[in-house]
Design a protein around this motif. Structure first.
Motif, PDB file in Angstrom:
ATOM      1  N   ALA A 101      82.435 -19.663  56.346  1.00 45.83           N
ATOM      2  CA  ALA A 101      81.640 -20.314  55.356  1.00 45.83           C
ATOM      3  C   ALA A 101      79.947 -19.774  55.935  1.00 45.83           C
ATOM      4  CB  ALA A 101      81.706 -21.665  55.336  1.00 45.83           C
TER       5      ALA A 101
ATOM      6  N   LEU B 121      85.599 -22.702  58.125  1.00 50.19           N
ATOM      7  CA  LEU B 121      84.209 -23.037  58.580  1.00 50.19           C
ATOM      8  C   LEU B 121      83.533 -21.628  59.408  1.00 50.19           C
ATOM      9  CD1 LEU B 121      83.927 -26.045  61.209  1.00 50.19           C
ATOM     10  CD2 LEU B 121      82.851 -25.847  59.032  1.00 50.19           C
TER      11      LEU B 121
ATOM     12  N   ARG C 280      79.189 -12.533  48.884  1.00 45.85           N
ATOM     13  CA  ARG C 280      79.220 -14.161  48.690  1.00 45.85           C
ATOM     14  C   ARG C 280      79.940 -14.776  49.863  1.00 45.85           C
ATOM     15  NH1 ARG C 280      78.984 -16.312  43.787  1.00 45.85           N
ATOM     16  NH2 ARG C 280      80.450 -17.937  43.947  1.00 45.85           N
ATOM     17  N   LEU C 281      79.318 -15.702  50.220  1.00 41.73           N
ATOM     18  CA  LEU C 281      79.992 -16.616  51.381  1.00 41.73           C
ATOM     19  C   LEU C 281      81.232 -17.240  50.801  1.00 41.73           C
ATOM     20  CD1 LEU C 281      76.832 -18.280  52.235  1.00 41.73           C
ATOM     21  CD2 LEU C 281      77.856 -16.520  53.590  1.00 41.73           C
ATOM     22  N   ASN C 282      82.337 -17.197  51.911  1.00 48.13           N
ATOM     23  CA  ASN C 282      83.392 -17.861  51.528  1.00 48.13           C
ATOM     24  C   ASN C 282      83.048 -19.468  51.539  1.00 48.13           C
ATOM     25  OD1 ASN C 282      85.985 -16.318  51.567  1.00 48.13           O
ATOM     26  ND2 ASN C 282      84.867 -15.344  53.441  1.00 48.13           N
ATOM     27  N   VAL C 283      83.648 -20.119  50.923  1.00 51.19           N
ATOM     28  CA  VAL C 283      83.430 -21.682  50.556  1.00 51.19           C
ATOM     29  C   VAL C 283      84.742 -22.531  50.866  1.00 51.19           C
ATOM     30  CG1 VAL C 283      83.191 -23.222  48.568  1.00 51.19           C
ATOM     31  CG2 VAL C 283      81.460 -21.195  48.845  1.00 51.19           C
ATOM     32  N   ILE C 284      84.679 -23.437  51.526  1.00 49.54           N
ATOM     33  CA  ILE C 284      85.497 -24.468  51.407  1.00 49.54           C
ATOM     34  C   ILE C 284      85.579 -25.289  50.347  1.00 49.54           C
ATOM     35  CG2 ILE C 284      86.956 -26.370  52.784  1.00 49.54           C
ATOM     36  CD1 ILE C 284      85.675 -25.222  55.267  1.00 49.54           C
ATOM     37  N   PRO C 285      86.191 -25.408  49.432  1.00 47.60           N
ATOM     38  CA  PRO C 285      85.914 -26.445  48.039  1.00 47.60           C
ATOM     39  C   PRO C 285      86.010 -27.608  48.446  1.00 47.60           C
ATOM     40  CG  PRO C 285      88.202 -25.335  48.034  1.00 47.60           C
ATOM     41  CD  PRO C 285      87.393 -24.700  49.192  1.00 47.60           C
TER      42      PRO C 285
END
Lengths: 355, 348
Positions: free
Chosen positions: B265, B262, B275-280
């Motif tokens: 992201a 969180l 790039r933003l980190n993503v929680i897939p």
């Protein structure tokens, strides 16, 4: 790749006012200046962010550019073509090149149509593909936005918010536009899903050299995605600069307050903030002079601010702001004094506004 | 604000709260075994995304759960020596708006459009303090002025539609604070507001909390609001608490991979990130929580233990707990892998 030689979109003196009607005969008693004399350019491949609070006019500006609402006056040029002068047929043709993605992924998709039919519609209307070719294109588009091609036969209610927003992106992409106006595309989404959609928009931009107008109230999202940012307040652009300059050195006091109000997700960085007094005034009855003056905290604010409409002028190379108290300004000190000014312009940049 | 108050007897003590929605053959376990305390004068935040159970937790405390929802037997909500779960209807009404009050997200739908705002604030005093109409009105005007509404006497005579969003939220705060409650539950109190108005309202809440020593349970999806207003944070995911810590500790040393995800992201102003980190993937459905760790499929560190065993809340440090097996095998954090879930958006 941003190509600065000629703008893709050029907006000059755009105005949109909505009449206020009263009584049984609908007599017009006033007007809301939703967009009041707005001018800007967007270069091919660029992302222009538009930020501001409710009532600032950012959504109206976005829709007026597509003529989803008719502008009251001003000129809109897309690749040199005058959008305002187009008839219905010409408008339909140009909308193939200018698309929009809406905030609410629920109400912007027809619940009675399958995802496939929604994406296919644009292909048919613009005669880009039909029959089996259209079906193949729909599947390809779904995969490009990260959805499974089998989803084409499903209905919007079967998808989550983030997936629906991907469908909205696929629909916009179907007609191969050059410009996409993104109107609060991620503000209805959860943080983790928001990041997925932002990354998708950035990937697509890189692959297809798309141009974005990215309208949002979330300043951190806009800083992340935009090359340049326009700040709107009460229908006017009050500051316009590269994303880097705007967030490092906001010059218009409204931008300063806006930036300082963003809660920072770091308890160690708790800071003083500029708390604006009062609410945004009604756009039906905007303040005289500088529209921000009743809430302004600039130490040199005086009578002149309520009498002189500040021009949106260059304060540093490529950095425009509308404030007669931030030097340099073409509104001379003599002119300000004649308008009742008592405090000469002085540069003001509070720590609370700097990120 | 950052010091965690330690009182011997917490004001609110929730143990194994389970709120389930029974819909025909399926059961949504929206809140599934939540336990936490709120001390007197403390501001506790609950953060999580849609469907994590944070709002249902808030509604359960005030017993505002409607069928087919039900607080399951065995759940305990101890407040000022009473168990709110088993309290009679009459008694719970005496708690609501009086000892515990709530501020909702959408101020327009929380106000009645056909009464003046003054009448609505005054009604609280008439019901809970039994004072006369005139006295109630005076108290209402006083409460409105406390929330910084200019010309409160005139504003009190207006109807909700005549006020701006920020003003309406101030009216709700006036109603919530009217009876000087021990606990205020604020459910996304600023989500519907513009950022400069949000700053005004958060400033107001923090100020009033200091002035009256009210405890606040701040429910939000916004880590920025959490960082700026709370002293202790609870992170919820899939109906459970997955992490709890003092606010400084949580932001400095997030332990649970979901909390970590969180935080990365979110775009941060001034942080240069390509790039933003993503929680897939997405949050699983409350009718079918995964077995083992509920975050397992979206997690970059999961291993076979996570599938076999539902992780307990491990003690990580002083006042810091985390529902993650990394607590016993911390070295696995150095070897992330692609999450099991198919990453939507990775195509193209």
């Amino acid at each position: 790749m941003i190509d600065t030689s000629a703008p893709l979109l050029s907006v000059r003196n755009l105005k949109k006012s909505f009449p206020i009607k009263k009584g049984v005969f609908g007599r017009q008693v006033g007007a809301v200046q939703a967009v009041n004399d707005v001018s800007f350019d967007v270069a091919p491949g660029e992302t222009l962010g538009i930020v501001g609070e409710s009532g600032g006019g950012k959504t109206t500006a976005g829709r007026a550019i597509l003529r989803l609402i008719e502008p009251t006056s001003g000129s809109i040029k897309f690749e040199g073509r005058d959008v305002c002068a187009l008839d219905t047929r010409g408008l339909r043709a140009i909308r193939r090149e200018m698309q929009i993605i809406f905030q609410d992924p629920v109400s912007s998709l027809n619940p009675r149509m399958t995802i496939g039919a929604i994406i296919r519609e644009g292909l048919i209307i613009h005669k880009l593909a039909q029959g089996a070719a259209a079906d193949a294109r729909v599947k390809q588009l779904l995969e490009e936005v990260g959805l499974r091609k089998e989803y084409a036969t499903r209905y919007p209610h079967e998808f989550s918010g983030g997936q629906r927003q991907r469908i909205g992106v696929a629909r916009a992409l179907s007609v191969e536009p050059k410009l996409i106006i993104c109107d609060e595309p991620v503000s209805a989404l959860d943080v983790s899903v928001q990041a997925q959609v932002i990354n998708l928009l950035q990937d697509l931009q890189r692959e297809r050299n798309l141009t974005y107008m990215f309208i949002a109230h979330d300043l951190s999202v806009v800083e992340h995605i935009a090359n340049r940012v326009a700040v709107m307040y009460l229908g006017k652009i009050v500051e316009l600069a590269t994303s880097e300059d705007l967030y490092r050195e906001p010059l218009m006091p409204y931008t300063q307050a806006l930036l300082s109000a963003v809660p920072v997700a770091d308890p160690a960085a708790r800071k003083e903030r500029i708390i604006l007094q009062g609410d945004v005034p009604s756009p039906a009855n905007p303040p005289s002079g500088c529209v921000f003056h009743p809430r302004c905290h600039h130490p040199a604010k005086d009578e002149a601010c309520s009498r002189i409409v500040p021009p949106l002028e260059e304060k540093a190379p490529g950095h425009l702001a509308a404030c007669i108290k931030q030097p340099p300004t073409i509104v001379s000190w003599e002119q300000q004094q004649q308008a009742g000014g008592v405090r000469p312009p002085e540069r003001y940049l509070p720590i609370a506004a700097v990120h | 604000m950052t010091d965690v108050k330690t009182t011997t007897e917490p004001l609110l003590s929730i143990r194994d709260l389970r709120t389930y929605f029974h819909m025909g053959s399926v059961t949504a376990r929206s809140v599934d075994g939540v336990s936490f305390d709120v001390g007197a004068g403390e501001t506790v935040g609950i953060v999580g995304e849609s469907g994590c159970g944070k709002s249902v937790t808030a509604l359960s405390i005030l017993r505002l759960i409607q069928p087919p929802g039900r607080i399951e037997p065995g759940s305990v909500i101890a407040f000022e020596g009473k168990d709110l779960v088993t309290l009679g209807d009459e008694e719970i009404r005496n708690v609501r708006g009086n000892r515990i009050s709530m501020i909702f997200q959408e101020p327009m739908s929380a106000l009645n459009p056909v009464f003046t705002v003054g009448d609505q604030v005054a009604e609280v005093a008439r019901i809970h303090a039994g004072v006369s109409r005139k006295e109630a009105w005076n108290r209402a005007v006083e409460a409105l002025s406390l929330t910084g509404i200019p010309a409160p006497g005139d504003r009190a005579k207006q109807y909700p539609h005549q006020l701006s969003g920020g003003m309406r939220q101030r009216v709700l705060i006036a109603m919530a604070l009217m009876m000087k409650p021990a606990l205020v539950i604020a459910d996304e109190p600023t989500t519907a507001l513009d950022v400069t108005i949000q700053a005004q309202i958060l400033d107001l809440l923090v100020g009033l909390q200091k002035q009256f020593g009210t405890s606040i349970l701040m429910i939000t999806h916004d880590l920025g609001v959490i960082a700026e207003t709370t002293s202790r944070v609870i992170v919820m995911y899939a109906g459970e608490i997955v992490e709890q810590a003092a606010v400084d500790e949580l932001f400095a040393k997030p332990h649970h991979p979901y909390t970590e995800g969180l935080m990365f992201a979110m775009p941060h102003i001034g942080r240069d990130q390509e790039r933003l980190n993503v929680i897939p993937g997405t949050v699983p459905a409350p009718t079918a929580w995964p077995v083992g760790c509920r975050f397992r499929e979206r997690c970059p560190y999961s291993w076979d233990l996570c599938e076999r065993e539902h992780p307990p809340l491990y003690q990580i440090g002083a006042g810091h707990i985390s529902r993650c097996h990394l607590a016993i095998e911390p070295e696995r954090r150095n070897h992330p892998h692609p999450p099991l879930v198919v990453q939507e958006g990775a195509a193209a």
